[in-house]
Design a protein around this motif. Sequence first.
Motif, PDB file in Angstrom:
ATOM      1  N   LEU A  12      -5.606 -26.961  35.630  1.00 61.55           N
ATOM      2  CA  LEU A  12      -6.929 -27.488  35.261  1.00 61.55           C
ATOM      3  C   LEU A  12      -7.119 -28.913  35.764  1.00 61.55           C
ATOM      4  CD1 LEU A  12      -7.470 -26.200  31.604  1.00 61.55           C
ATOM      5  CD2 LEU A  12      -8.686 -25.500  33.659  1.00 61.55           C
ATOM      6  N   ASP A  14      -5.821 -30.229  38.311  1.00 61.18           N
ATOM      7  CA  ASP A  14      -6.003 -30.220  39.769  1.00 61.18           C
ATOM      8  C   ASP A  14      -7.475 -30.063  40.138  1.00 61.18           C
ATOM      9  OD1 ASP A  14      -3.361 -30.605  40.318  1.00 61.18           O
ATOM     10  OD2 ASP A  14      -2.900 -28.482  40.642  1.00 61.18           O
ATOM     11  N   TYR A  15      -8.209 -29.327  39.299  1.00 57.55           N
ATOM     12  CA  TYR A  15      -9.641 -29.155  39.553  1.00 57.55           C
ATOM     13  C   TYR A  15     -10.402 -30.474  39.382  1.00 57.55           C
ATOM     14  CZ  TYR A  15      -9.394 -24.030  39.641  1.00 57.55           C
ATOM     15  OH  TYR A  15      -9.127 -22.732  39.971  1.00 57.55           O
ATOM     16  N   THR A  96     -14.579 -31.723  36.235  1.00 54.94           N
ATOM     17  CA  THR A  96     -13.685 -30.572  36.356  1.00 54.94           C
ATOM     18  C   THR A  96     -14.470 -29.271  36.252  1.00 54.94           C
ATOM     19  OG1 THR A  96     -11.866 -31.827  35.384  1.00 54.94           O
ATOM     20  CG2 THR A  96     -11.659 -29.426  35.387  1.00 54.94           C
ATOM     21  N   ASN A  99     -16.426 -28.770  39.365  1.00 50.30           N
ATOM     22  CA  ASN A  99     -15.577 -28.353  40.484  1.00 50.30           C
ATOM     23  C   ASN A  99     -15.143 -26.893  40.349  1.00 50.30           C
ATOM     24  OD1 ASN A  99     -15.767 -30.855  41.640  1.00 50.30           O
ATOM     25  ND2 ASN A  99     -13.802 -31.591  40.897  1.00 50.30           N
ATOM     26  N   ILE A 100     -14.881 -26.460  39.114  1.00 52.40           N
ATOM     27  CA  ILE A 100     -14.511 -25.061  38.897  1.00 52.40           C
ATOM     28  C   ILE A 100     -15.648 -24.148  39.340  1.00 52.40           C
ATOM     29  CG2 ILE A 100     -14.139 -23.316  37.101  1.00 52.40           C
ATOM     30  CD1 ILE A 100     -12.486 -25.420  35.600  1.00 52.40           C
ATOM     31  N   GLN A 103     -15.979 -24.436  43.269  1.00 48.17           N
ATOM     32  CA  GLN A 103     -14.893 -23.767  43.980  1.00 48.17           C
ATOM     33  C   GLN A 103     -14.925 -22.261  43.756  1.00 48.17           C
ATOM     34  OE1 GLN A 103     -10.982 -25.601  43.560  1.00 48.17           O
ATOM     35  NE2 GLN A 103     -11.920 -27.612  43.248  1.00 48.17           N
ATOM     36  N   ALA A 132     -15.705 -22.202  32.426  1.00 48.69           N
ATOM     37  CA  ALA A 132     -15.748 -23.628  32.767  1.00 48.69           C
ATOM     38  C   ALA A 132     -16.158 -24.452  31.553  1.00 48.69           C
ATOM     39  CB  ALA A 132     -16.718 -23.863  33.922  1.00 48.69           C
ATOM     40  N   MET A 330     -11.012 -16.506  41.178  1.00 47.93           N
ATOM     41  CA  MET A 330     -10.319 -17.163  42.278  1.00 47.93           C
ATOM     42  C   MET A 330      -9.360 -16.228  43.025  1.00 47.93           C
ATOM     43  SD  MET A 330     -11.610 -20.114  42.269  1.00 47.93           S
ATOM     44  CE  MET A 330     -12.300 -21.457  41.301  1.00 47.93           C
TER      45      MET A 330
END
Length: 600
Positions: A12, A14-15, A96, A99-100, A103, A132, A330
């Motif tokens: 998480l 990293d996001y 975050t 970004n989730i 991505q 998210a 993902m």
Amino acid sequence: MKRKKKSDLGVLLDYAGSYKCLTFLGLALSAVSMLLSMAPYICIWLAARDLIAVAPEWTQAQSVTRYGWMAFAFAVGGIVLYFAGLMCTHLAAFRTAENIRKQGVAHVMKAPLGYFDSNASGLIRSRLDAAAADTETLLAHNLADIVGTVVLFLSMLVMMLVFDWRMGAACLLAAVISVIAMFSMMGGKNAGLMAEYQAAQDRMTKAGTEYVRGIPVVKIFQQTVYSFRAFQQAIEDYSTKAEHYQSDVCRVPQAINLTFTEGAFVFLVPAALFLAPDALAGGNFSGFVTNFAFYAVFSAVISTALAKIMFAASGMMLATTALGRINQVMEAPVQEVPANPQTPRDNRVEFQDVTFTYEGGERPALSHVSFTTEPGQTVALVGPSGGGKTTAASLIPRFWDPTSGVVRVGGVDVTWIHPHVLMDQVAFVFQNNRLFKASILENVRAARPEATREQVMEALMAAQCKDILEKLPEGLDTQIGTEGTYLSGGEQQRIALARAILKDAPIVVLDEATAFADPENEVLIQKAFATLTKGRTVIMIAHRLSTVVGADKIIVLEKGQVVEQGSHNELVTAGGLYARMWADYNQAVRWKITSEREGK
């Protein structure tokens, strides 16, 4: 050497990207704020000590006011730092979650189009959007509370044991019982219940979407809601799991947890009664009273700290489940891009011994299919329903890849062509063409974003859309689907044809493009076809055999296999499946309803 798998929290974070440092700063501020929040209790203990030491001459306790102001300053400082910490974690959490979503959408954009047939758009959106939001709660609130609570607990242990370890141990007994109760709810065999709960919620969301879409059918045929068994079963499954977790798993442990955390003072009283005689005998009764007063006040902190632990643990469970749902998106299959892509030489389409089986399918949808469409030819795919016509056409733009065999465009295996180049080679017109809630201009321009207004208008005229533009209030700039501006199925099909014409691709795939058109629209659509297919390689799927009579070649598919191929006249003369279908079609065209009198 085996690579160590990252924790869910690490994934998480990293996001969060560059905002990860804000998360760590927020956690540090939360930890310091918890330390400051403990200081007022020490100030209270110091004030109580001074008051008891001079009792009953209270005015001699000169430091009480100073301790009071210090307690106030520490409390305010703790609040300010906690607020600053939450601001940092919120900013990181929002980024975050953003970004989730970004991505996730970027990843599914790389998935083959066939992926969306087996994964409903509502389910994908639910997995990304709701999941998210769940991670946002963890990173914005729960994580700061977890770090703060750990610091709070460590400082509590020190403070409870530094003044009188026996009274401190009595207070901690309530905390131990509470932690055991919470673990029984959230750990061990119950750790996977949250995942089951979320899965049931996903199924209910998907079934609910299908139910709402099917309401017109319910009204037309006067069905009841119970005809939608999947939706009913999904609701009942969700309700059963929620009730089981609440009643069977959480009821007793939560009752024990609340009883002992809110009643920690009860453990302190027996300890005080046990220690009081020794304090009286030793002449240190004032110190004993001071310590008892401190622990009596401090025991209230236990329930607050444990409540934060419980909510934080719940947030961790929810976030872990949410991350699993995000990973489902993902982990969607990605359409592989060749390392050394090749460019098609022309617009020839070739199937060579192609076999394809859908995921989970018991038998192949296509079996050893071979045929060739030369540049400029029109090839029709016909046959009974379920014969594999649409599947075959879908393999050309790589909606799926063949299980075995090769599909070539311009002499090149489609898996060796860059997906963008391949999509530029093919234009599609399907039975159900989707129009965006945007202007007609933007709907058509979706095929070629750089197209000018004049080029869009030319495409619309070629698609026989003049009458549509004339009746709309703002012509080309009319918004579709808003303020009561809607188009019929045939009109939507002509707009979609304009989109395909504007794309100007050398290969055109027509999947029963006149299926929902009335006779008047069908005539206009056929005129648009003449413009769209001129000089291009055309693969058309049709049930109305009258539309394929002029095709250069007709491929007859049955049960996923090519059973016949040739021109219309050749196939009729052969007397096979196509000849029988042609006879049935002509009989159906001549069929009409007559009155009893006319029949006589």
